[in-house]
Scaffold this motif. Structure first.
Motif, PDB file in Angstrom:
ATOM      1  N   GLU A   1       0.834  -1.204   0.000  1.00  0.00           N
ATOM      2  CA  GLU A   1       0.000   0.000   0.000  1.00  0.00           C
ATOM      3  C   GLU A   1       0.871   1.257   0.000  1.00  0.00           C
ATOM      4  O   GLU A   1       1.817   1.370   0.755  1.00  0.00           O
ATOM      5  N   GLY A   2       0.553   2.211  -0.894  1.00  0.00           N
ATOM      6  CA  GLY A   2       1.268   3.474  -0.909  1.00  0.00           C
ATOM      7  C   GLY A   2       2.535   3.491  -1.742  1.00  0.00           C
ATOM      8  O   GLY A   2       3.107   4.542  -1.955  1.00  0.00           O
ATOM      9  N   LYS A   3       2.984   2.358  -2.215  1.00  0.00           N
ATOM     10  CA  LYS A   3       4.195   2.338  -3.027  1.00  0.00           C
ATOM     11  C   LYS A   3       3.805   2.444  -4.501  1.00  0.00           C
ATOM     12  O   LYS A   3       2.746   1.980  -4.901  1.00  0.00           O
ATOM     13  N   ILE A   4       4.691   3.070  -5.271  1.00  0.00           N
ATOM     14  CA  ILE A   4       4.435   3.213  -6.694  1.00  0.00           C
ATOM     15  C   ILE A   4       5.565   2.579  -7.484  1.00  0.00           C
ATOM     16  O   ILE A   4       6.668   2.399  -6.982  1.00  0.00           O
ATOM     17  N   ASN A   5       5.277   2.276  -8.725  1.00  0.00           N
ATOM     18  CA  ASN A   5       6.305   1.827  -9.644  1.00  0.00           C
ATOM     19  C   ASN A   5       6.877   3.089 -10.286  1.00  0.00           C
ATOM     20  O   ASN A   5       6.153   3.841 -10.933  1.00  0.00           O
ATOM     21  N   LEU A   6       8.159   3.321 -10.110  1.00  0.00           N
ATOM     22  CA  LEU A   6       8.792   4.530 -10.633  1.00  0.00           C
ATOM     23  C   LEU A   6       8.574   4.675 -12.126  1.00  0.00           C
ATOM     24  O   LEU A   6       8.411   5.790 -12.631  1.00  0.00           O
ATOM     25  N   LEU A   7       8.534   3.572 -12.853  1.00  0.00           N
ATOM     26  CA  LEU A   7       8.366   3.637 -14.302  1.00  0.00           C
ATOM     27  C   LEU A   7       7.003   4.214 -14.702  1.00  0.00           C
ATOM     28  O   LEU A   7       6.838   4.701 -15.815  1.00  0.00           O
ATOM     29  N   ASP A   8       6.023   4.177 -13.785  1.00  0.00           N
ATOM     30  CA  ASP A   8       4.703   4.733 -14.059  1.00  0.00           C
ATOM     31  C   ASP A   8       4.580   6.206 -13.668  1.00  0.00           C
ATOM     32  O   ASP A   8       3.576   6.847 -13.975  1.00  0.00           O
ATOM     33  N   ALA A   9       5.574   6.738 -12.993  1.00  0.00           N
ATOM     34  CA  ALA A   9       5.538   8.138 -12.546  1.00  0.00           C
ATOM     35  C   ALA A   9       5.894   9.073 -13.698  1.00  0.00           C
ATOM     36  O   ALA A   9       6.649   8.718 -14.605  1.00  0.00           O
TER      37      ALA A   9
ATOM     38  N   VAL B   1       8.322   7.846 -16.679  1.00  0.00           N
ATOM     39  CA  VAL B   1       9.725   7.447 -16.622  1.00  0.00           C
ATOM     40  C   VAL B   1       9.949   6.263 -17.558  1.00  0.00           C
ATOM     41  O   VAL B   1      10.943   6.209 -18.285  1.00  0.00           O
ATOM     42  N   GLY B   2       9.013   5.316 -17.576  1.00  0.00           N
ATOM     43  CA  GLY B   2       9.124   4.157 -18.466  1.00  0.00           C
ATOM     44  C   GLY B   2       9.180   4.557 -19.928  1.00  0.00           C
ATOM     45  O   GLY B   2       9.966   3.993 -20.710  1.00  0.00           O
ATOM     46  N   GLU B   3       8.368   5.535 -20.320  1.00  0.00           N
ATOM     47  CA  GLU B   3       8.383   6.013 -21.710  1.00  0.00           C
ATOM     48  C   GLU B   3       9.713   6.688 -22.030  1.00  0.00           C
ATOM     49  O   GLU B   3      10.271   6.501 -23.120  1.00  0.00           O
ATOM     50  N   ILE B   4      10.227   7.454 -21.088  1.00  0.00           N
ATOM     51  CA  ILE B   4      11.514   8.119 -21.288  1.00  0.00           C
ATOM     52  C   ILE B   4      12.620   7.083 -21.453  1.00  0.00           C
ATOM     53  O   ILE B   4      13.457   7.183 -22.361  1.00  0.00           O
ATOM     54  N   VAL B   5      12.616   6.054 -20.608  1.00  0.00           N
ATOM     55  CA  VAL B   5      13.613   4.983 -20.717  1.00  0.00           C
ATOM     56  C   VAL B   5      13.528   4.342 -22.099  1.00  0.00           C
ATOM     57  O   VAL B   5      14.545   4.133 -22.759  1.00  0.00           O
ATOM     58  N   GLY B   6      12.315   4.052 -22.560  1.00  0.00           N
ATOM     59  CA  GLY B   6      12.131   3.446 -23.874  1.00  0.00           C
ATOM     60  C   GLY B   6      12.644   4.319 -25.005  1.00  0.00           C
ATOM     61  O   GLY B   6      13.279   3.826 -25.947  1.00  0.00           O
ATOM     62  N   LEU B   7      12.395   5.619 -24.922  1.00  0.00           N
ATOM     63  CA  LEU B   7      12.843   6.539 -25.973  1.00  0.00           C
ATOM     64  C   LEU B   7      14.358   6.710 -25.999  1.00  0.00           C
ATOM     65  O   LEU B   7      14.922   7.074 -27.027  1.00  0.00           O
ATOM     66  N   LEU B   8      15.007   6.441 -24.873  1.00  0.00           N
ATOM     67  CA  LEU B   8      16.456   6.635 -24.801  1.00  0.00           C
ATOM     68  C   LEU B   8      17.262   5.383 -25.128  1.00  0.00           C
ATOM     69  O   LEU B   8      18.492   5.425 -25.120  1.00  0.00           O
ATOM     70  N   ALA B   9      16.595   4.287 -25.452  1.00  0.00           N
ATOM     71  CA  ALA B   9      17.305   3.031 -25.743  1.00  0.00           C
ATOM     72  C   ALA B   9      18.347   3.229 -26.837  1.00  0.00           C
ATOM     73  O   ALA B   9      19.497   2.808 -26.692  1.00  0.00           O
TER      74      ALA B   9
END
Length: 116
Positions: free
Chosen positions: A5-13, A76-84
């Motif tokens: 509870e209360g934790k997030i996945n950084l890739l979704d932020a 963050v996940g989208e940014i990681v994907g774009l920087l591959a």
């Protein structure tokens, strides 16, 4: 999202640039500028006139690539994907990007928003 509870996945932020940050460019590199003091009164009366009112931070190539993709809409996940391709798929580049964004957050350059 993580199971607890209360934790997030950084890739979704979604990282959002701080309103107090100004971005300038020197060649291919981003230069971030922000006020040395938050209070206008302190800047006006206590800061020596010869002292710069703003602090400037020049980002290197990878930092500039990450910063340029932080637009308040991408996760963050989208940014990681774009920087591959930029990182030439180097091993653990995703961890490097997420660690960099967390550092930007810790230093007050961005805040992380979670979409609901």
């Amino acid at each position: 999202m993580a199971g607890a509870e209360g934790k997030i996945n950084l890739l979704d932020a979604v990282p959002i640039r701080g309103a107090h940050i100004t971005t300038m460019w020197e060649g291919e590199c981003a230069v971030l500028s922000y006020p040395r003091f938050k209070s206008d009164w302190i800047r006006r009366f206590l800061l020596p006139k010869s002292f710069p009112k703003d602090i400037r931070v020049t980002l290197e190539e990878h930092g500039t690539a990450v910063w340029s993709l932080i637009d308040g809409r991408r996760t963050v996940g989208e940014i990681v994907g774009l920087l591959a391709e930029h990182f030439r798929n180097e091993e653990n580049y995703g961890h490097r990007v997420t660690a960099y964004i967390l550092r930007l957050q810790k230093d007050g350059f961005v805040r992380l928003m979670v979409r609901r």
